[in-house]
Design an enzyme around this catalytic site. Structure first.
Site: not given
Ligand code: FPP
Length: 248
Positions: A25-26, A28-29, A38, A72-73, A193, A212
């Protein structure tokens, strides 16, 4: 401490988590902090995926599960969804050969029918290419949602009851777990996470019962080898009781 010193300490401590799952996660930020779109963060996140796979393998983790795209994405803006799909395809193209050479077996879990044909074909190609890799299993959770996984399992068992091949009383935890995507691997020992969020976000709800948790404040694109090792070291200090009291 350098990441290699951390790895040395992990080996001295001994207990390696067999299955590590990560909510990445993170992105986008991370991009926003740099005034970039993003997608830029997701692309940087792909580099962290590479580092995490290598580090987990080096530590002796048997199964690594990465939450790459949730059910959800799909509701994100079309442009971001397309960018994430393109990145998955790029990841496959770039990493397929090396993952095979390193003995890493890739599987995809989730509702893959919702993917476009090109992404689906790319995923299938890496799964086929790396089949049987002995060193580590890499599960990519794509279009994955745990509630959907559980409902699908329930529906499958209900079908068998309707056909008359199963009695309701025969349904127990073991049989239920066999219907899930992760039937052939142990439950995660450690869930990481990133970006400081304290949520499960519909990820592996059944399998995380006694896992854990480790929440890192680091945003996923900054999460590197040493961060994964620190998470494992933290795990090694925990006392796991699985709901029981430990004899003293
Ligand atoms: C969450 O960050 C991340 C995702 C929704 C996608 C994860 C994808 C990758 C790391 C790249 C490709 C993956 C592979 C396996 C090659 P967010 O967009 O929710 O960030 P935010 O919470 O800061 O907005």
């Amino acid at each position: 401490m350098s990441s290699e010193q951390l790895l040395h300490q992990i080996r001295l401590n001994g207990t390696i988590p067999r299955h590590v799952a990560i909510i990445m996660d993170g992105n986008g930020r991370w991009a926003r902090e740099r005034g970039r779109p993003r997608e830029f963060g997701h692309r940087a996140g792909m580099t962290s995926v590479r580092a995490a796979v290598e580090a987990a393998g080096d530590a002796g983790v048997e199964v690594l599960t990465l939450f790459a795209f949730s059910s959800e994405n799909w509701q994100r803006p079309q442009g971001e969804v397309s960018a994430l799909m393109a990145l998955l395809e790029l990841y496959v193209r770039r990493e397929r050969k090396e993952l095979k050479e390193k003995g890493i077996e890739v599987r995809a879990v989730g509702d893959l029918h919702r993917l476009g044909p090109r992404t689906r074909a790319a995923i299938q190609s890496i799964v086929d290419h790396t089949r049987g890799g002995p060193k580590m299993r890499l599960n990519l959770a794509i279009s994955y949602g745990a509630r959907d996984e559980i409902v699908t399992a329930a529906r499958r068992l209900a079908e068998r009851v309707r056909e008359g091949t199963l009695m309701p009383g025969e349904i127990d935890e073991e049989l239920f777990a066999e219907q899930l995507y992760f039937a052939d691997v142990p439950d995660p020992d450690l869930l990481i996470r990133t970006s400081g969020e304290m949520r499960i976000s519909n990820f592996m709800l059944w399998q995380l019962a006694y896992t854990e948790m480790y929440v890192s404040p680091v945003l996923w694109p900054d999460f590197g080898r040493e961060h994964l090792f620190r998470a494992i070291l933290d795990f090694q200090q925990r006392e796991r009781r699985f709901g029981r009291v430990l004899a003293s």
